[in-house]
Design a protein around this motif. Structure first.
Motif, PDB file in Angstrom:
ATOM      1  N   UNK A  10      79.726  -6.988  20.813  1.00 39.85           N
ATOM      2  CA  UNK A  10      80.031  -5.820  19.982  1.00 39.85           C
ATOM      3  C   UNK A  10      81.055  -6.180  18.905  1.00 39.85           C
ATOM      4  N   UNK A  11      82.047  -6.986  19.266  1.00 46.50           N
ATOM      5  CA  UNK A  11      83.053  -7.425  18.283  1.00 46.50           C
ATOM      6  C   UNK A  11      82.418  -8.268  17.179  1.00 46.50           C
ATOM      7  N   UNK A  12      81.502  -9.150  17.576  1.00 48.43           N
ATOM      8  CA  UNK A  12      80.812  -9.983  16.586  1.00 48.43           C
ATOM      9  C   UNK A  12      79.998  -9.108  15.638  1.00 48.43           C
ATOM     10  N   UNK A  13      79.298  -8.122  16.191  1.00 47.72           N
ATOM     11  CA  UNK A  13      78.505  -7.218  15.351  1.00 47.72           C
ATOM     12  C   UNK A  13      79.391  -6.456  14.367  1.00 47.72           C
ATOM     13  N   UNK A  14      80.556  -6.018  14.826  1.00 56.18           N
ATOM     14  CA  UNK A  14      81.478  -5.308  13.931  1.00 56.18           C
ATOM     15  C   UNK A  14      81.999  -6.240  12.843  1.00 56.18           C
ATOM     16  N   UNK A  15      82.313  -7.484  13.214  1.00 60.30           N
ATOM     17  CA  UNK A  15      82.778  -8.454  12.215  1.00 60.30           C
ATOM     18  C   UNK A  15      81.698  -8.763  11.187  1.00 60.30           C
ATOM     19  N   UNK A  16      80.465  -8.909  11.641  1.00 54.65           N
ATOM     20  CA  UNK A  16      79.357  -9.174  10.729  1.00 54.65           C
ATOM     21  C   UNK A  16      79.204  -8.010   9.759  1.00 54.65           C
ATOM     22  N   UNK A  17      79.252  -6.796  10.281  1.00 55.86           N
ATOM     23  CA  UNK A  17      79.112  -5.618   9.426  1.00 55.86           C
ATOM     24  C   UNK A  17      80.254  -5.546   8.406  1.00 55.86           C
ATOM     25  N   UNK A  43      86.757 -14.989  15.747  1.00 58.07           N
ATOM     26  CA  UNK A  43      86.400 -14.811  17.144  1.00 58.07           C
ATOM     27  C   UNK A  43      85.371 -15.862  17.535  1.00 58.07           C
ATOM     28  N   UNK A  44      85.434 -16.284  18.793  1.00 59.31           N
ATOM     29  CA  UNK A  44      84.438 -17.221  19.299  1.00 59.31           C
ATOM     30  C   UNK A  44      83.204 -16.411  19.663  1.00 59.31           C
ATOM     31  N   UNK A  45      82.117 -16.663  18.965  1.00 63.06           N
ATOM     32  CA  UNK A  45      80.912 -15.867  19.126  1.00 63.06           C
ATOM     33  C   UNK A  45      80.164 -16.227  20.404  1.00 63.06           C
ATOM     34  N   UNK A  46      79.710 -15.207  21.143  1.00 67.64           N
ATOM     35  CA  UNK A  46      78.938 -15.478  22.356  1.00 67.64           C
ATOM     36  C   UNK A  46      77.470 -15.784  22.068  1.00 67.64           C
ATOM     37  N   UNK A  47      77.061 -15.749  20.795  1.00 65.63           N
ATOM     38  CA  UNK A  47      75.670 -16.017  20.436  1.00 65.63           C
ATOM     39  C   UNK A  47      75.576 -17.296  19.614  1.00 65.63           C
ATOM     40  N   UNK A  48      74.393 -17.885  19.588  1.00 68.91           N
ATOM     41  CA  UNK A  48      74.180 -19.131  18.852  1.00 68.91           C
ATOM     42  C   UNK A  48      74.144 -18.872  17.352  1.00 68.91           C
ATOM     43  N   UNK A  49      74.228 -19.943  16.579  1.00 68.64           N
ATOM     44  CA  UNK A  49      74.250 -19.839  15.119  1.00 68.64           C
ATOM     45  C   UNK A  49      73.005 -19.158  14.561  1.00 68.64           C
ATOM     46  N   UNK A  50      71.844 -19.488  15.094  1.00 64.55           N
ATOM     47  CA  UNK A  50      70.600 -18.906  14.594  1.00 64.55           C
ATOM     48  C   UNK A  50      70.591 -17.399  14.810  1.00 64.55           C
ATOM     49  N   UNK A  51      71.014 -16.947  15.984  1.00 62.98           N
ATOM     50  CA  UNK A  51      71.076 -15.516  16.260  1.00 62.98           C
ATOM     51  C   UNK A  51      72.097 -14.833  15.359  1.00 62.98           C
ATOM     52  N   UNK A  52      73.194 -15.513  15.083  1.00 61.73           N
ATOM     53  CA  UNK A  52      74.203 -14.973  14.178  1.00 61.73           C
ATOM     54  C   UNK A  52      73.635 -14.854  12.764  1.00 61.73           C
ATOM     55  N   UNK A  54      70.494 -14.303  11.971  1.00 67.61           N
ATOM     56  CA  UNK A  54      69.567 -13.172  11.955  1.00 67.61           C
ATOM     57  C   UNK A  54      70.311 -11.840  11.972  1.00 67.61           C
ATOM     58  N   UNK A  55      71.393 -11.758  12.712  1.00 67.12           N
ATOM     59  CA  UNK A  55      72.208 -10.553  12.737  1.00 67.12           C
ATOM     60  C   UNK A  55      72.811 -10.305  11.359  1.00 67.12           C
ATOM     61  N   UNK A  56      73.310 -11.349  10.753  1.00 69.14           N
ATOM     62  CA  UNK A  56      73.872 -11.261   9.408  1.00 69.14           C
ATOM     63  C   UNK A  56      72.815 -10.805   8.403  1.00 69.14           C
ATOM     64  N   UNK A  57      71.624 -11.374   8.503  1.00 58.51           N
ATOM     65  CA  UNK A  57      70.543 -11.006   7.589  1.00 58.51           C
ATOM     66  C   UNK A  57      70.160  -9.537   7.757  1.00 58.51           C
ATOM     67  N   UNK A  58      70.145  -9.069   8.986  1.00 59.04           N
ATOM     68  CA  UNK A  58      69.793  -7.667   9.243  1.00 59.04           C
ATOM     69  C   UNK A  58      70.766  -6.717   8.541  1.00 59.04           C
ATOM     70  N   UNK A  59      72.060  -6.962   8.687  1.00 59.36           N
ATOM     71  CA  UNK A  59      73.051  -6.106   8.047  1.00 59.36           C
ATOM     72  C   UNK A  59      73.028  -6.262   6.529  1.00 59.36           C
ATOM     73  N   UNK A  60      72.821  -7.474   6.043  1.00 58.42           N
ATOM     74  CA  UNK A  60      72.799  -7.715   4.600  1.00 58.42           C
ATOM     75  C   UNK A  60      71.632  -6.992   3.937  1.00 58.42           C
TER      76      UNK A  60
END
Length: 98
Positions: A10-17, A43-52, A54-60
């Motif tokens: 959840x913290x990673x998602x908030x940071x990405x947003x 923050x140390x992300x609990x997800x891999x770079x590729x997933x990060x 895709x999450x970034x692309x979704x918000x962008x």
């Protein structure tokens, strides 16, 4: 332990947003390489770079920004079956260019 992982995600998602929102005020694109570096500094992300990515692309995309998937080294390591661009191009002689 799973609760802690959910909070970290959840913290990673908030940071990405927040990163995408801040980036959208000055630029019309988001770089996956720069975003990943910035987020991992906080923050140390609990997800891999590729997933990060895709999450970034979704918000962008939701913000109307384009996404530059510019971590080429990671992409080639993830999919080694992709041929290099130079090996696919046929050789051309000077007379064939016109």
């Amino acid at each position: 332990m799973q609760y802690a992982e959910e909070i970290a995600l959840r913290r990673v998602k908030m940071l990405v947003e927040q990163y995408v929102l801040a980036r959208s005020k000055r630029y019309d694109f988001v770089s996956t390489e720069l975003a990943c570096k910035a987020i991992r500094q906080v923050v140390q992300s609990p997800i891999e770079d590729i997933a990060l990515d895709h999450l970034l692309a979704e918000f962008a995309v939701k913000q109307g920004l384009s996404v530059r998937f510019d971590r080429i080294g990671h992409l080639q390591a993830a999919s080694p079956e992709l041929p290099s661009a130079s090996s696919e191009l046929p050789e051309l002689n000077e007379g064939e260019l016109a």
